[in-house]
Structure formats: structure tokens, C-alpha cells
Design a protein around this motif. Structure first.
Motif, PDB file in Angstrom:
ATOM      1  N   ASN A   7      30.556  23.466 -22.639  1.00  0.00           N
ATOM      2  CA  ASN A   7      31.659  22.826 -23.347  1.00  0.00           C
ATOM      3  C   ASN A   7      31.949  23.590 -24.629  1.00  0.00           C
ATOM      4  O   ASN A   7      31.113  24.318 -25.135  1.00  0.00           O
ATOM      5  CB  ASN A   7      31.428  21.336 -23.601  1.00  0.00           C
ATOM      6  N   HIS A  12      35.914  19.640 -27.110  1.00  0.00           N
ATOM      7  CA  HIS A  12      35.322  18.693 -26.172  1.00  0.00           C
ATOM      8  C   HIS A  12      34.322  17.778 -26.873  1.00  0.00           C
ATOM      9  O   HIS A  12      33.648  18.204 -27.812  1.00  0.00           O
ATOM     10  CB  HIS A  12      34.581  19.425 -25.044  1.00  0.00           C
ATOM     11  N   ARG A  16      30.824  16.009 -22.701  1.00  0.00           N
ATOM     12  CA  ARG A  16      31.725  16.615 -21.719  1.00  0.00           C
ATOM     13  C   ARG A  16      31.161  17.929 -21.217  1.00  0.00           C
ATOM     14  O   ARG A  16      30.615  18.724 -21.992  1.00  0.00           O
ATOM     15  CB  ARG A  16      33.089  16.862 -22.371  1.00  0.00           C
TER      16      ARG A  16
END
Length: 55
Positions: A7, A12, A16
Motif C-alpha cells: 500500500n 491508502h 488496505r
């Protein structure tokens, strides 16, 4: 085949994960690219269809 889960912390949330798939030949270079940017979170074997789905 390998799943490199990563990520970008600037865009993000911490939980995530995006997923890029790599063959054995390109696993290291792609991992190095993501690591240099602080993006790589984990690398694991790709188990087949559906395993690449990001969180």
C-alpha cells in the motif's frame, strides 16, 4: 507465482492492501521496487484465482 501485497501510505489506509502478481523471475526486482518506496507489506505464494483480490 507470488502475490506482493502493498500500500501507499500517502493515499491508502494502513489496513488496505493492493496486490501485484509476479513470477519467480521478477519477484525480487518488484519486491525491491516496492521496498525502496516503503510500500511492500508482505510477499506470499499466490494460491490461484481469487487469491489476488485486494483488501
Amino acid at each position: 507465482m507470488w502475490a506482493l501485497r502493498w500500500n501507499n501510505p500517502r493515499i491508502h489506509t494502513p489496513e488496505r492492501r493492493k496486490v501485484w502478481l509476479a513470477c519467480d523471475e521478477h519477484r525480487t526486482s518488484l519486491g525491491d521496487f516496492l521496498t525502496a518506496r516503503g510500500f511492500l507489506k508482505e510477499t506470499r505464494p499466490h494460491d490461484g484465482p481469487g487469491d489476488e483480490v485486494a483488501d
